[in-house]
Design a protein around this motif. Structure first.
Motif, PDB file in Angstrom:
ATOM      1  N   ASP A 143       0.945  -1.241   0.270  1.00 16.02           N
ATOM      2  CA  ASP A 143       0.170  -0.044   0.160  1.00 16.02           C
ATOM      3  C   ASP A 143       0.570   1.615  -0.402  1.00 16.02           C
ATOM      4  O   ASP A 143       1.700   1.648   0.969  1.00 16.02           O
ATOM      5  CB  ASP A 143      -0.885  -0.380   1.359  1.00 16.02           C
ATOM      6  CG  ASP A 143      -1.306   1.355   1.585  1.00 16.02           C
ATOM      7  OD1 ASP A 143      -2.182   2.099   0.704  1.00 16.02           O
ATOM      8  OD2 ASP A 143      -2.770   1.400   2.345  1.00 16.02           O
ATOM      9  N   THR A 147       0.541  -1.709  -5.093  1.00 13.04           N
ATOM     10  CA  THR A 147      -0.810  -0.421  -5.577  1.00 13.04           C
ATOM     11  C   THR A 147      -0.331   0.696  -5.294  1.00 13.04           C
ATOM     12  O   THR A 147       0.306   1.319  -4.492  1.00 13.04           O
ATOM     13  CB  THR A 147      -2.133  -1.136  -4.007  1.00 13.04           C
ATOM     14  OG1 THR A 147      -1.619  -0.342  -3.183  1.00 13.04           O
ATOM     15  CG2 THR A 147      -2.125  -2.435  -4.240  1.00 13.04           C
ATOM     16  N   GLN A 162      -2.122   3.722  -4.064  1.00  8.93           N
ATOM     17  CA  GLN A 162      -2.778   3.792  -3.336  1.00  8.93           C
ATOM     18  C   GLN A 162      -3.255   5.262  -2.370  1.00  8.93           C
ATOM     19  O   GLN A 162      -1.949   5.129  -1.899  1.00  8.93           O
ATOM     20  CB  GLN A 162      -3.473   2.709  -2.341  1.00  8.93           C
ATOM     21  CG  GLN A 162      -4.383   2.461  -1.271  1.00  8.93           C
ATOM     22  CD  GLN A 162      -4.261   1.132  -0.682  1.00  8.93           C
ATOM     23  OE1 GLN A 162      -5.229   1.129   0.184  1.00  8.93           O
ATOM     24  NE2 GLN A 162      -3.966   0.013  -1.724  1.00  8.93           N
ATOM     25  N   VAL A 169      -7.815   3.429  -4.564  1.00  9.57           N
ATOM     26  CA  VAL A 169      -7.123   2.735  -5.193  1.00  9.57           C
ATOM     27  C   VAL A 169      -6.911   3.340  -6.130  1.00  9.57           C
ATOM     28  O   VAL A 169      -8.162   2.771  -7.111  1.00  9.57           O
ATOM     29  CB  VAL A 169      -6.883   1.340  -5.375  1.00  9.57           C
ATOM     30  CG1 VAL A 169      -5.693  -0.099  -5.572  1.00  9.57           C
ATOM     31  CG2 VAL A 169      -6.851   0.600  -3.584  1.00  9.57           C
ATOM     32  N   LYS A 170      -5.918   2.903  -6.792  1.00  9.64           N
ATOM     33  CA  LYS A 170      -5.721   4.509  -8.618  1.00  9.64           C
ATOM     34  C   LYS A 170      -5.605   2.716  -9.748  1.00  9.64           C
ATOM     35  O   LYS A 170      -6.136   3.083 -10.504  1.00  9.64           O
ATOM     36  CB  LYS A 170      -4.750   5.180  -8.888  1.00  9.64           C
ATOM     37  CG  LYS A 170      -4.677   6.045  -7.517  1.00  9.64           C
ATOM     38  CD  LYS A 170      -6.626   7.491  -7.877  1.00  9.64           C
ATOM     39  CE  LYS A 170      -6.901   7.997  -6.448  1.00  9.64           C
ATOM     40  NZ  LYS A 170      -7.633   8.463  -5.967  1.00  9.64           N
ATOM     41  N   SER A 188     -11.308  -3.091  -2.099  1.00  7.45           N
ATOM     42  CA  SER A 188     -10.730  -2.036  -0.953  1.00  7.45           C
ATOM     43  C   SER A 188     -11.856  -1.426  -0.092  1.00  7.45           C
ATOM     44  O   SER A 188     -13.237  -1.720  -0.577  1.00  7.45           O
ATOM     45  CB  SER A 188      -9.880  -0.998  -1.339  1.00  7.45           C
ATOM     46  OG  SER A 188     -11.165  -0.082  -2.344  1.00  7.45           O
ATOM     47  N   ASP A 207     -12.972  -0.441  -4.839  1.00  8.18           N
ATOM     48  CA  ASP A 207     -12.168  -0.133  -5.157  1.00  8.18           C
ATOM     49  C   ASP A 207     -11.482  -2.440  -5.531  1.00  8.18           C
ATOM     50  O   ASP A 207     -11.022  -2.668  -4.652  1.00  8.18           O
ATOM     51  CB  ASP A 207     -10.518   0.379  -5.695  1.00  8.18           C
ATOM     52  CG  ASP A 207     -11.102   1.857  -5.081  1.00  8.18           C
ATOM     53  OD1 ASP A 207     -11.790   2.209  -6.509  1.00  8.18           O
ATOM     54  OD2 ASP A 207     -10.671   2.357  -4.163  1.00  8.18           O
ATOM     55  N   HIS A 227      -8.833   2.150   7.443  1.00  8.87           N
ATOM     56  CA  HIS A 227      -8.262   1.622   6.475  1.00  8.87           C
ATOM     57  C   HIS A 227      -7.191   0.819   7.312  1.00  8.87           C
ATOM     58  O   HIS A 227      -6.518   1.530   8.344  1.00  8.87           O
ATOM     59  CB  HIS A 227      -6.980   2.744   5.590  1.00  8.87           C
ATOM     60  CG  HIS A 227      -6.774   2.274   4.456  1.00  8.87           C
ATOM     61  ND1 HIS A 227      -7.243   1.477   3.857  1.00  8.87           N
ATOM     62  CD2 HIS A 227      -5.786   2.397   4.115  1.00  8.87           C
ATOM     63  CE1 HIS A 227      -7.530   0.778   3.118  1.00  8.87           C
ATOM     64  NE2 HIS A 227      -5.599   2.032   3.253  1.00  8.87           N
TER      65      HIS A 227
END
Length: 279
Positions: A23, A52, A54, A59-60, A124, A128, A223
């Motif tokens: 992450d 990731t 992120q 999360v892109k 996520s 995502d 998170h």
């Protein structure tokens, strides 16, 4: 709470491996696992399965690590350093899941495979996707039968079993359905069960149910909660705890981490194992 015992300086602590995704925002995944391992006094080892892109908002993108590299990381550590427990997180694809399962079966045959906690990360907290849809069958059929314990949240339970958990009855149904897929123990986490004012988790071994309750911590910053719970539970298993005792320890740990959670960026901040530094 009673923490796990720390190893005296200069002596090798117990080793726990995380097989998961990185992450970039540091809130979840391998980064969250390693924080918990360190603050519980175990030596963290890693097999990076995905990277990731992120942050606290979402999360892109993510990039899968080649399967031979994922498997190679596990074997290199197991054969030399040795591990007393392991946990999985984001595994991204059926190919990676298959490689992890094949490696674990080989290690088991060689007497090198410790207890395995499978946290079946599918998406996520922002919704995502972190697992290709085709990989669900690989998770069910290949990895679950190797697991000492599986620890899905309610969204993951729905994806894996088709059961929507809305109350205590459906939570029991879900635990039975998960256990039927092959793990020794199935934990249905109740942190997202909004029909309860508390956070009820349910553990099942095919015969007996064990209930774990805790106050619901009112925070938007959660998170990495699932990763942290699984990492703490795996750490307790490495110390020789029974599965119910390890889950109880993990439940107490994540409750304190939620209590210590902090804001980060413009979205959801992480749960925080850093509270132990103040104790």
């Amino acid at each position: 709470m009673n923490f796990l015992p720390l190893t005296p300086p200069g002596q090798a602590p117990l080793r726990v491996m995380t097989i998961a995704g990185s992450d970039s925002g540091g809130g979840a995944g391998i980064q969250a696992d390693l924080r918990t391992f360190a603050l519980l006094g175990v030596h963290g080892c890693v097999s990076v399965a995905a990277v990731t892109v992120q942050n606290s908002v979402g999360v892109k993108a993510f990039h899968e690590v080649p399967v031979d590299v994922v498997a190679g990381q596990i074997r290199a550590v197991a054969e030399d350093i040795g591990i007393q427990a392991a946990k999985t997180g984001m595994l991204a694809s059926s190919e990676i899941i298959g490689a992890v399962a094949d490696t674990w079966r080989d290690l088991y045959a060689e007497g090198l495979a410790p207890p395995l906690v499978v946290d079946p990360v599918c998406a996520s907290m922002h919704g995502d996707p972190l697992l290709h849809p085709s990989a669900l069958d690989a998770m069910r059929n290949e990895l679950f039968p190797l697991a000492t314990l599986v620890t899905p949240n309610l969204d993951e339970v729905l994806l894996i079993t088709g059961i929507e958990v809305v109350d205590a009855t459906t939570q029991r149904d879900a635990a039975k359905a998960l256990h039927a897929l092959g793990p020794k123990w199935a934990l249905v986490k109740g942190g997202h069960l909004r029909s309860s004012s508390h956070s009820p988790d349910l553990l099942f071994d095919g015969t007996d149910f064990h209930e774990f309750d805790a106050e619901r911590i009112d925070t938007p910053h959660d998170h990495g909660a699932g990763d942290t719970l699984a990492a703490a539970t795996a750490s307790a298993l490495a110390h020789g705890y029974s599965v119910p005792d390890a889950v109880a320890f993990g439940k107490r740990w994540i409750t304190e981490c939620l209590r210590a959670a902090y804001p980060l960026g413009h979205g959801h901040g992480p749960v925080s194992a850093l509270f132990r530094l103040a104790t």
